[in-house]
Every structure is written in structure tokens, then in C-alpha cells.
Design a protein around this motif. Structure first.
Motif, PDB file in Angstrom:
ATOM      1  N   GLN A 266       0.191  -6.964   2.973  1.00  0.00           N
ATOM      2  CA  GLN A 266      -1.228  -7.336   2.929  1.00  0.00           C
ATOM      3  C   GLN A 266      -1.810  -7.617   4.307  1.00  0.00           C
ATOM      4  OE1 GLN A 266      -3.219  -7.152   0.287  1.00  0.00           O
ATOM      5  NE2 GLN A 266      -1.534  -6.459  -1.008  1.00  0.00           N
ATOM      6  N   ASP A 267      -0.964  -8.023   5.250  1.00  0.00           N
ATOM      7  CA  ASP A 267      -1.455  -8.284   6.611  1.00  0.00           C
ATOM      8  C   ASP A 267      -1.305  -7.064   7.522  1.00  0.00           C
ATOM      9  OD1 ASP A 267       1.252  -8.142   6.986  1.00  0.00           O
ATOM     10  OD2 ASP A 267       1.468 -10.090   7.975  1.00  0.00           O
ATOM     11  N   ASN A 268      -1.060  -5.885   6.908  1.00  0.00           N
ATOM     12  CA  ASN A 268      -0.897  -4.607   7.612  1.00  0.00           C
ATOM     13  C   ASN A 268       0.431  -4.482   8.364  1.00  0.00           C
ATOM     14  OD1 ASN A 268      -3.253  -3.559   6.657  1.00  0.00           O
ATOM     15  ND2 ASN A 268      -4.368  -3.650   8.595  1.00  0.00           N
ATOM     16  N   THR A 269       1.375  -5.378   8.125  1.00  0.00           N
ATOM     17  CA  THR A 269       2.721  -5.194   8.662  1.00  0.00           C
ATOM     18  C   THR A 269       3.352  -3.977   8.003  1.00  0.00           C
ATOM     19  OG1 THR A 269       3.061  -7.545   9.125  1.00  0.00           O
ATOM     20  CG2 THR A 269       5.030  -6.193   8.835  1.00  0.00           C
ATOM     21  N   VAL A 270       3.922  -3.094   8.819  1.00  0.00           N
ATOM     22  CA  VAL A 270       4.581  -1.893   8.314  1.00  0.00           C
ATOM     23  C   VAL A 270       6.085  -2.173   8.253  1.00  0.00           C
ATOM     24  CG1 VAL A 270       5.058   0.543   8.762  1.00  0.00           C
ATOM     25  CG2 VAL A 270       2.798  -0.406   9.284  1.00  0.00           C
ATOM     26  N   ALA A 271       6.657  -2.092   7.050  1.00  0.00           N
ATOM     27  CA  ALA A 271       8.062  -2.469   6.854  1.00  0.00           C
ATOM     28  C   ALA A 271       8.837  -1.329   6.219  1.00  0.00           C
ATOM     29  CB  ALA A 271       8.155  -3.713   5.979  1.00  0.00           C
ATOM     30  N   THR A 272      10.110  -1.205   6.620  1.00  0.00           N
ATOM     31  CA  THR A 272      10.983  -0.171   6.061  1.00  0.00           C
ATOM     32  C   THR A 272      12.389  -0.741   5.886  1.00  0.00           C
ATOM     33  OG1 THR A 272      11.688   2.141   6.322  1.00  0.00           O
ATOM     34  CG2 THR A 272      11.700   0.789   8.312  1.00  0.00           C
ATOM     35  N   PRO A 273      13.118  -0.312   4.858  1.00  0.00           N
ATOM     36  CA  PRO A 273      14.489  -0.808   4.663  1.00  0.00           C
ATOM     37  C   PRO A 273      15.368  -0.541   5.871  1.00  0.00           C
ATOM     38  CG  PRO A 273      13.714   0.298   2.689  1.00  0.00           C
ATOM     39  CD  PRO A 273      12.697   0.561   3.741  1.00  0.00           C
ATOM     40  N   ALA A 274      16.256  -1.496   6.163  1.00  0.00           N
ATOM     41  CA  ALA A 274      17.106  -1.399   7.353  1.00  0.00           C
ATOM     42  C   ALA A 274      18.539  -0.999   7.032  1.00  0.00           C
ATOM     43  CB  ALA A 274      17.106  -2.739   8.090  1.00  0.00           C
TER      44      ALA A 274
ATOM     45  N   LEU B 160       5.255   4.756  16.566  1.00  0.00           N
ATOM     46  CA  LEU B 160       3.799   4.906  16.537  1.00  0.00           C
ATOM     47  C   LEU B 160       3.135   3.688  15.891  1.00  0.00           C
ATOM     48  CD1 LEU B 160       3.688   8.651  15.448  1.00  0.00           C
ATOM     49  CD2 LEU B 160       2.993   7.752  17.685  1.00  0.00           C
ATOM     50  N   ALA B 161       3.727   3.199  14.811  1.00  0.00           N
ATOM     51  CA  ALA B 161       3.150   2.044  14.115  1.00  0.00           C
ATOM     52  C   ALA B 161       3.162   0.804  14.994  1.00  0.00           C
ATOM     53  CB  ALA B 161       3.914   1.783  12.820  1.00  0.00           C
ATOM     54  N   ALA B 162       4.205   0.662  15.821  1.00  0.00           N
ATOM     55  CA  ALA B 162       4.323  -0.528  16.675  1.00  0.00           C
ATOM     56  C   ALA B 162       3.197  -0.627  17.699  1.00  0.00           C
ATOM     57  CB  ALA B 162       5.677  -0.515  17.383  1.00  0.00           C
ATOM     58  N   LYS B 163       2.516   0.476  17.959  1.00  0.00           N
ATOM     59  CA  LYS B 163       1.395   0.457  18.903  1.00  0.00           C
ATOM     60  C   LYS B 163       0.127  -0.101  18.272  1.00  0.00           C
ATOM     61  CE  LYS B 163       3.162   4.517  21.369  1.00  0.00           C
ATOM     62  NZ  LYS B 163       2.888   5.921  21.781  1.00  0.00           N
ATOM     63  N   ARG B 164       0.115  -0.189  16.935  1.00  0.00           N
ATOM     64  CA  ARG B 164      -1.083  -0.642  16.218  1.00  0.00           C
ATOM     65  C   ARG B 164      -0.848  -1.875  15.344  1.00  0.00           C
ATOM     66  NH1 ARG B 164      -5.195   3.235  15.772  1.00  0.00           N
ATOM     67  NH2 ARG B 164      -4.674   5.354  16.455  1.00  0.00           N
ATOM     68  N   TYR B 165       0.374  -2.006  14.794  1.00  0.00           N
ATOM     69  CA  TYR B 165       0.644  -3.030  13.787  1.00  0.00           C
ATOM     70  C   TYR B 165       1.961  -3.740  14.092  1.00  0.00           C
ATOM     71  CZ  TYR B 165      -2.289   0.492  11.442  1.00  0.00           C
ATOM     72  OH  TYR B 165      -3.275   1.414  11.140  1.00  0.00           O
ATOM     73  N   ASN B 166       2.201  -4.826  13.371  1.00  0.00           N
ATOM     74  CA  ASN B 166       3.535  -5.410  13.368  1.00  0.00           C
ATOM     75  C   ASN B 166       4.441  -4.501  12.539  1.00  0.00           C
ATOM     76  OD1 ASN B 166       2.818  -7.748  14.832  1.00  0.00           O
ATOM     77  ND2 ASN B 166       2.093  -8.760  12.969  1.00  0.00           N
ATOM     78  N   VAL B 167       5.689  -4.346  12.980  1.00  0.00           N
ATOM     79  CA  VAL B 167       6.636  -3.522  12.226  1.00  0.00           C
ATOM     80  C   VAL B 167       7.894  -4.332  11.939  1.00  0.00           C
ATOM     81  CG1 VAL B 167       5.772  -1.360  13.189  1.00  0.00           C
ATOM     82  CG2 VAL B 167       7.677  -2.520  14.309  1.00  0.00           C
ATOM     83  N   GLU B 168       8.534  -4.003  10.817  1.00  0.00           N
ATOM     84  CA  GLU B 168       9.756  -4.687  10.418  1.00  0.00           C
ATOM     85  C   GLU B 168      10.759  -3.686   9.870  1.00  0.00           C
ATOM     86  OE1 GLU B 168       8.835  -7.515   7.419  1.00  0.00           O
ATOM     87  OE2 GLU B 168       7.843  -8.931   8.778  1.00  0.00           O
ATOM     88  N   GLU B 169      12.007  -3.766  10.330  1.00  0.00           N
ATOM     89  CA  GLU B 169      13.132  -3.107   9.680  1.00  0.00           C
ATOM     90  C   GLU B 169      13.913  -4.225   9.013  1.00  0.00           C
ATOM     91  OE1 GLU B 169      15.095   0.303  11.823  1.00  0.00           O
ATOM     92  OE2 GLU B 169      14.005  -0.577  13.517  1.00  0.00           O
ATOM     93  N   ALA B 170      13.815  -4.325   7.718  1.00  0.00           N
ATOM     94  CA  ALA B 170      14.363  -5.482   7.012  1.00  0.00           C
ATOM     95  C   ALA B 170      14.593  -5.125   5.542  1.00  0.00           C
ATOM     96  CB  ALA B 170      13.400  -6.660   7.127  1.00  0.00           C
TER      97      ALA B 170
ATOM     98  N   GLY C   9      -4.030   4.678   1.427  1.00  0.00           N
ATOM     99  CA  GLY C   9      -4.540   3.602   2.266  1.00  0.00           C
ATOM    100  C   GLY C   9      -4.854   4.033   3.686  1.00  0.00           C
ATOM    101  N   GLU C  10      -5.586   3.198   4.379  1.00  0.00           N
ATOM    102  CA  GLU C  10      -6.026   3.509   5.737  1.00  0.00           C
ATOM    103  C   GLU C  10      -4.867   3.503   6.736  1.00  0.00           C
ATOM    104  OE1 GLU C  10      -8.948   4.635   6.703  1.00  0.00           O
ATOM    105  OE2 GLU C  10      -9.434   4.631   4.550  1.00  0.00           O
ATOM    106  N   VAL C  11      -3.913   2.610   6.550  1.00  0.00           N
ATOM    107  CA  VAL C  11      -2.779   2.576   7.470  1.00  0.00           C
ATOM    108  C   VAL C  11      -1.978   3.876   7.357  1.00  0.00           C
ATOM    109  CG1 VAL C  11      -0.619   1.423   8.065  1.00  0.00           C
ATOM    110  CG2 VAL C  11      -2.641   0.063   7.461  1.00  0.00           C
ATOM    111  N   SER C  12      -1.740   4.326   6.136  1.00  0.00           N
ATOM    112  CA  SER C  12      -1.013   5.576   5.923  1.00  0.00           C
ATOM    113  C   SER C  12      -1.758   6.749   6.549  1.00  0.00           C
ATOM    114  CB  SER C  12      -0.827   5.827   4.427  1.00  0.00           C
ATOM    115  OG  SER C  12      -0.128   4.767   3.815  1.00  0.00           O
ATOM    116  N   LYS C  13      -3.065   6.793   6.350  1.00  0.00           N
ATOM    117  CA  LYS C  13      -3.875   7.872   6.924  1.00  0.00           C
ATOM    118  C   LYS C  13      -3.794   7.859   8.447  1.00  0.00           C
ATOM    119  CE  LYS C  13      -7.441   7.970   3.293  1.00  0.00           C
ATOM    120  NZ  LYS C  13      -8.887   7.706   3.028  1.00  0.00           N
ATOM    121  N   THR C  14      -3.878   6.680   9.020  1.00  0.00           N
ATOM    122  CA  THR C  14      -3.854   6.551  10.477  1.00  0.00           C
ATOM    123  C   THR C  14      -2.516   7.006  11.044  1.00  0.00           C
ATOM    124  OG1 THR C  14      -5.438   4.720  10.446  1.00  0.00           O
ATOM    125  CG2 THR C  14      -4.029   4.918  12.396  1.00  0.00           C
ATOM    126  N   LEU C  15      -1.428   6.595  10.400  1.00  0.00           N
ATOM    127  CA  LEU C  15      -0.104   6.955  10.900  1.00  0.00           C
ATOM    128  C   LEU C  15       0.165   8.453  10.746  1.00  0.00           C
ATOM    129  CD1 LEU C  15       2.004   3.905   9.694  1.00  0.00           C
ATOM    130  CD2 LEU C  15       1.272   4.445  12.016  1.00  0.00           C
TER     131      LEU C  15
END
Length: 282
Positions: free
Chosen positions: A190-198, A213-223, A262-268
Motif C-alpha cells: 500500500q505504501d508502494n514498496t515493491v517486494a519479491t520472495p527471497a 529499476l524499482a529501487a530508483k523510484r520506490y522502496n524495495v524488499e527481497e523478503a 496498477g501505476e507502479v506496474s505500468k511504470t516499471l
């Protein structure tokens, strides 16, 4: 997509017509489904991110106890010659390393290296604009870091995916999600953090590029990502060589977020397309 009706392939130290490229039935790829592979995109006659794919290919081979018979320089020369001969500027290329011709159908032998070039299936315009639907299944791939040729579970689930009107299946174990048979998985919180399984996932090249690419715009998490995290997510998408960034709007019959791309998906997706274009220019 570009297509050549009479393409060439590489097999056992030769570039030959694809129609003449055969393996003996004693190969462990046939006997036991033992081998590794990798697949990358050719765009404007340029192999995209080739070094990344070669590094993963050799790593997968090492994990499976297989020795690639060519050096990275030699395999690159073969790839470039195939691109020139096949005249398929927009295509995909697959490298397969098998367990070799086994005397007893179990012990690995000298590996066979196969390189083929194909037309490249990409998502339809409708899928890009409207997103796709997925289901879930409890399963974790053995030796997930290696890109093996064993896709038995994914293939076995195809009919179930189709019967539920979905496009793909996401693996999980005890509610902790991992990956698709052929793609990596992301959510947007919800806060636009982009997360993917690690854990227990293939280290996808597109996954790596999207994280950067996402790290240049948003917080990212591998978790750790759970099914509950998906239920609370704003967006979700998959990544792969052929899918790029493809939005997921429904899981097991329930909408993700507002059920729209969503907008984040479109942007990425746009960022990734531009990144690929820069790679070609360089």
C-alpha cells in the motif's frame, strides 16, 4: 515475431539445420529429465543481458554437476553466428545442457550442449492492458536456484489452470509464496514498496533488472511474501524474459487491489522497455 522456417542449431560441436538436430534415446534428458537450460531474448539482432544469462547457465550446470563443454567466449561466438545465420532479429534463444548419453540410464556422461533459436511469444496487448488471473498450488521446486529442465509440476497443472479460467499458477508452501513455473513474482504494498520472495526462487535476470529499476523510484524488499500479503497488496505482477512486467489482477478468484493494472506496474514495464533499448544502443 520473426521466424525462420529453416533455422540452424548448435549440437555436439556443430552448427547444423535444426531439422537434423537429434539426441540419442540414452541421453539423461530423455531417460531421467536431467539437465539445465537458459533462455534469453534477441532484440534487433542483439542478445539482451547475455552475460547475466551465461553466468546463470554456468551456475546451474555447476549445481547439477554438469560441465559446459564450451567457454563463455566460445559459447558467445556460437550464439552470434546463429544470430547471423538464422536472420531472426526478434527472437529467443535457448541453451540446453543435458546429462549426456548414459550407459546405464542413470549415471551422467559427457554433457550434450544444444543451442536453438525460436520465434518469441510475448504477452498479448489485452494481457498487458488488463492484466492476468492466476491460481495457487502448494509446491516448491527442488534446487530452486538452478534452472533445470524439470517442469513436471507446472505442466501437470496446466489443465487445472485452464479449467479455472486462469493464466498461470503461483507456488507456495504453508502460505509462503515463491514463484511461478516460468516467472518470478512481485507485490506492491500500500505504501508502494515493491517486494519479491527471497527464498526458494530462481534468480531471474528480469527480476534482477526490475529490482534495480524499482529501487530508483520506490522502496524495495527481497523478503518473505505470504498469501496474506497478496490479499493486502495494492498490485502484483510477474517478471520473466518473455513476460517483462505483466500485471496480475486476480488470484484464486479474488481481485488484487482494485482488480486493475496498477501505476507502479505500468511504470516499471516502461522503465524495463527503455532499459532494454539502452542495452541495444550500447
Amino acid at each position: 515475431m520473426s521466424s525462420n522456417l529453416n533455422p540452424y542449431a548448435y549440437l555436439q560441436n556443430e552448427i547444423i539445420p535444426l531439422k537434423s538436430a537429434y539426441l540419442h534415446v540414452s541421453d539423461l534428458a530423455i531417460q531421467r529429465g536431467y539437465g539445465v537450460f537458459d533462455f534469453f531474448k534477441i532484440q534487433n539482432s542483439t542478445p539482451l543481458f547475455l552475460q547475466d544469462y551465461l553466468t546463470r547457465f554456468y551456475s546451474s550446470a555447476l549445481m547439477m554437476g554438469l560441465e559446459v563443454p564450451l567457454s563463455e567466449r566460445e559459447i558467445t561466438e556460437v550464439i552470434l553466428e546463429l544470430i547471423q545465420r538464422n536472420e531472426m532479429p526478434e527472437s529467443g534463444m535457448k541453451m540446453i545442457l543435458t546429462g549426456g548419453y548414459s550407459a546405464n540410464g542413470y549415471d551422467p556422461a559427457e554433457p550434450n550442449l544444444i543451442i536453438t533459436q525460436h520465434s518469441l511469444p510475448m504477452p498479448t496487448e489485452q494481457q498487458v492492458n488488463n492484466g492476468i488471473k492466476i491460481i495457487t498450488a502448494e509446491y516448491i521446486r527442488e534446487l530452486a536456484r538452478a534452472k533445470t529442465i524439470n517442469y513436471s509440476m507446472g505442466i501437470r497443472l496446466i489443465q487445472q489452470v485452464k479449467s479455472k479460467g486462469a493464466d498461470d499458477v503461483l507456488y507456495h508452501q504453508n502460505g509462503v509464496v515463491t514463484e511461478f513455473p516460468r516467472s518470478n513474482f512481485f507485490i506492491v504494498k500500500q505504501d508502494n514498496t515493491v517486494a519479491t520472495p527471497a527464498q526458494e526462487v530462481l534468480m531471474g535476470i528480469t527480476r534482477k533488472n526490475v529490482l534495480e529499476l524499482a529501487a530508483k523510484r520506490y522502496n524495495v524488499e527481497e523478503a518473505e511474501v505470504t498469501l496474506q500479503d497478496i490479499a493486502n497488496a495494492k498490485e502484483a505482477f510477474m517478471t520473466s524474459t518473455t513476460k517483462r512486467v505483466l500485471s496480475i489482477v486476480e488470484i484464486d478468484g479474488r481481485p488484487i487491489g482494485n482488480g486493475k493494472v496498477g501505476e507502479v506496474s505500468k511504470t516499471l514495464l516502461q522503465d524495463l522497455i527503455e532499459f532494454e533499448e539502452r542495452q541495444i544502443e550500447e
